[in-house]
Design an enzyme around this catalytic site. Sequence first.
Site, PDB file in Angstrom:
ATOM      1  N   THR A 152       0.786  -1.138   0.147  1.00 59.48           N
ATOM      2  CA  THR A 152      -0.081   0.055   0.090  1.00 59.48           C
ATOM      3  C   THR A 152       0.720   1.385  -0.143  1.00 59.48           C
ATOM      4  OG1 THR A 152      -1.901   0.825   1.109  1.00 59.48           O
ATOM      5  CG2 THR A 152      -0.237   0.123   2.519  1.00 59.48           C
ATOM      6  N   ASN A 153       0.383   2.369   0.246  1.00 60.19           N
ATOM      7  CA  ASN A 153       1.150   3.679   0.463  1.00 60.19           C
ATOM      8  C   ASN A 153       0.540   4.447   1.392  1.00 60.19           C
ATOM      9  OD1 ASN A 153      -0.932   5.620  -0.809  1.00 60.19           O
ATOM     10  ND2 ASN A 153      -0.748   4.043  -2.534  1.00 60.19           N
ATOM     11  N   ARG A 154       1.155   5.761   1.597  1.00 59.60           N
ATOM     12  CA  ARG A 154       0.931   6.548   2.579  1.00 59.60           C
ATOM     13  C   ARG A 154      -0.489   7.484   2.522  1.00 59.60           C
ATOM     14  NH1 ARG A 154       5.020   6.486   6.079  1.00 59.60           N
ATOM     15  NH2 ARG A 154       6.909   5.693   5.226  1.00 59.60           N
TER      16      ARG A 154
END
Length: 212
Positions: A19-21
């Site tokens: 995933t990412n931030r």
Amino acid sequence: MLVTAGPTREPLDPVRFLTNRSSGKMGYELAHAFSGAGHTVLLVSGPTAIDVPDGVDFLPVETAAEMHAAVEHHIGRMDVAVFAAAVADYTPAMVAPEKIKKTGERITLELVRTPDILGSARESFGFAGTLVGFAAETENLEANARDKLRRKGCDLVIANDVSKPGIGFDSDHNQVLLVFPEHTEALPLATKHDLAHQLVQAIFETHAVKRC
Ligand code: PMT
């Protein structure tokens, strides 16, 4: 109005994902501002910890493929589509059916491209409304955003420099360039809440010009 927001989660096995931030704050503030201006809004969002704004229709998704399918299904009845989500560009080639065991010192993940949802809007989905993308860049902000604007058939690309501390991913603030086909406009640093109202105004003006 269609708004995409948040990250996507690309599963590796039953307990792990890539995933990412992205927190979803930018997209949720946009959905809230559109709704506050009296518009019907569908928010298609990856997993976030934020409450859905009052009066906004909500469609939760997890993966890039699910977000692609949701947007494909709904975009045809929209006047405006704004893509604020941070969609994974790659997903694991295979999802392991069982938890991946710790064996050797290294493992290699094979990743494959996800569908480009914004890039599908015009030709593949046949969307003729006002199309607004975001560009999350760490260099050549304006040039890269302008390239996205042309390649993806956008009316506006909202560009943020995600290498700058205190703005962009998972911050309450953002600072953006509005990249239009014929000109660029810089907006000052603001909270995502205040910025969303400015962006909604700019998007309405773009939509009004397009309809003339
Ligand atoms: O969620 P927050 O924590 O509030 O952070 C806000 C933000 C930084 C995530 C937001 O402001 C932002 O920049 N969103 C876009 C992030 C991104 O993935 O940018 P990109 O340059 O990689 O993608 C360009 C555009 O294509 C974006 O509109 C993106 O939604 C869209 N895209 C990208 C890949 C893909 N497979 N499908 C897409 O639709």
